[in-house]
Scaffold this active site. Sequence first.
Site, short mmCIF file in Angstrom:
data_model
loop_
_atom_site.label_atom_id
_atom_site.label_comp_id
_atom_site.label_asym_id
_atom_site.label_seq_id
_atom_site.Cartn_x
_atom_site.Cartn_y
_atom_site.Cartn_z
N ASP A 46 9.20 3.05 0.18
CA ASP A 46 8.09 3.71 0.87
C ASP A 46 8.22 3.39 2.35
O ASP A 46 7.87 2.32 2.80
CB ASP A 46 6.75 3.21 0.31
CG ASP A 46 5.58 3.86 1.02
OD1 ASP A 46 5.80 4.58 2.02
OD2 ASP A 46 4.43 3.64 0.59
N TYR A 73 0.85 -1.19 0.00
CA TYR A 73 0.00 0.00 0.00
C TYR A 73 0.89 1.24 0.00
O TYR A 73 1.80 1.35 0.81
CB TYR A 73 -0.93 0.02 1.22
CG TYR A 73 -1.81 1.25 1.27
CD1 TYR A 73 -2.87 1.40 0.38
CD2 TYR A 73 -1.58 2.26 2.20
CE1 TYR A 73 -3.67 2.55 0.40
CE2 TYR A 73 -2.38 3.39 2.23
CZ TYR A 73 -3.43 3.53 1.33
OH TYR A 73 -4.22 4.65 1.37
N LYS A 101 3.68 9.72 8.50
CA LYS A 101 3.37 9.22 9.84
C LYS A 101 4.30 9.78 10.94
O LYS A 101 4.09 10.90 11.38
CB LYS A 101 3.31 7.70 9.82
CG LYS A 101 2.14 7.26 8.91
CD LYS A 101 1.74 5.82 8.92
CE LYS A 101 0.47 5.65 8.10
NZ LYS A 101 0.52 4.68 7.02
C1 LIG Z 1 -0.01 5.14 5.56
C2 LIG Z 1 0.82 4.80 4.38
C3 LIG Z 1 0.83 5.61 3.22
C4 LIG Z 1 -0.11 6.77 3.04
O1 LIG Z 1 0.09 7.80 3.94
P1 LIG Z 1 -1.13 8.83 4.20
O2 LIG Z 1 -0.54 9.83 5.12
O3 LIG Z 1 -2.22 8.01 4.81
O4 LIG Z 1 -1.52 9.40 2.90
C5 LIG Z 1 1.72 5.31 2.22
N1 LIG Z 1 2.54 4.26 2.32
C6 LIG Z 1 2.56 3.46 3.40
C7 LIG Z 1 3.54 2.34 3.47
C8 LIG Z 1 1.67 3.69 4.45
O5 LIG Z 1 1.65 2.85 5.49
#
Ligand SMILES: *Cc1c(COP(=O)(O)O)cnc(C)c1O
Length: 425
Positions: free
Chosen positions: A236, A141, A264
């Site tokens: 990511d 994701y 985050k």
């Molecule tokens: C939470 C998350 C995102 C998206 O971040 P948002 O601040 O919710 O847009 C992207 N990549 C990973 C791995 C995530 O866990």
Amino acid sequence: MTSQELFNRAIRVIPGGVNSPVRAFNSVGGDPLYVVSGKGARIRTVEGAELLDFCGSWGPLIMGHAHPEVVDAICRAAAEGTSFGINTPREVEFAECLCSMVPSMKMVRVMSSGTEATMTAIRLARGFTGRRKIVKFDGGYHGHADYLLVAAGSGLLTGGITSSAGVSATAAAEVLVPPYNNLAAVDEIVRTQGDEIAAIIVEPVAGNMGLIPPAPGFLKGLRDAADRCGALLIFDEVITGFRLGPTTYGMLCGVTPDLTCLGKIIGGGMPVGAVGGREDVMRKLAPLGPVYQAGTLSGNPVALAAGLATMALIRRENPYSRMEKLGRQLTDGVNAAARENGLTLHCAGLGGLFTPFFMAGVPTDLATVKQCDTKAYAAFFRGMLKRGIYLPPSQFEVGFVSAAHSEQDIGQFIKAARETLEEQE
Ligand SMILES: *Cc1c(COP(=O)(O)O)cnc(C)c1O
């Protein structure tokens, strides 16, 4: 107002009653909770129930809820003005802080969410390479940009949405989706379509189909594959950045990506995302280069104040070995309780991250994760909630131990898990 009354009002005016699908309780049953406050490792619901929180706002709250230093930084910054749309000193401080803690990031651009970070990283990779296709992994994701919602994890996996509606076939056709941890599949893609690939994007530790660590050599293999075909490697690290050490997982594991996406934790509970990496790539961003990216609230002073306060706490307290010890205690405790009750359950753990997988064996990719008994997870979730423990309301997410959790808190978790699993036998 009870949670149920609030939810009944919410579903009339908010689709599904939630502003992010992962907050729905569809896969675990019951109505979602409404929370009014949090302190340290605990949250309080509108009914006044105190819960020990292992969701941590899905990752940002590594120092716990309402840490006094973070709250103080936010209040002071807000009193000075909440947004200017003009440069502020904090942006310079924040960028220097990230680049010094993550040496693979020579330059960094700050925005307001993880989704923006991955979107920007992909656009940069396409602009830099002049190619269209991207490789993302099955069950990975990376936020909710169109082309990244193909075969995505997190809420799509929980909701049984293989790939989102509303994504054009053209966008989807440019995304190649090998299984996580499968280097042979990546090598085959690179062999046949390598000269069309702009980027390989990966969660270096998968966290949106439950916790799946990379197999030995997997990330190094991706680095080699990207180099072979001239694609950029994007880590990511929206979950893993500053989660397993005071830097990125890339720095910890010794594989250097071209670009790193953060979110985050770097916002300390406020909306912040960032992308950084190779200087020659980052220089392609406008106004230096032709790849456009912008944001009215990018580098927002109040959000960055929360992020800087969190980074300062991380540097000062270095809570990682403690969180790792607590995490190990938690997973060992749950696995022991499962064994004693003859349940097929494997609680995976890494640092403060964990997922109790209700399946035999250890999952390594999306196909194996899908063997999980999601009904058993739902029963576990409800049993834990009844005993005052809040977990992510889905089998396909990670739980978080924060620096605010104590050994007693982990003891309380294990005791509740033991009772719940005995009931589930
Ligand atoms: C939470 C998350 C995102 C998206 O971040 P948002 O601040 O919710 O847009 C992207 N990549 C990973 C791995 C995530 O866990």
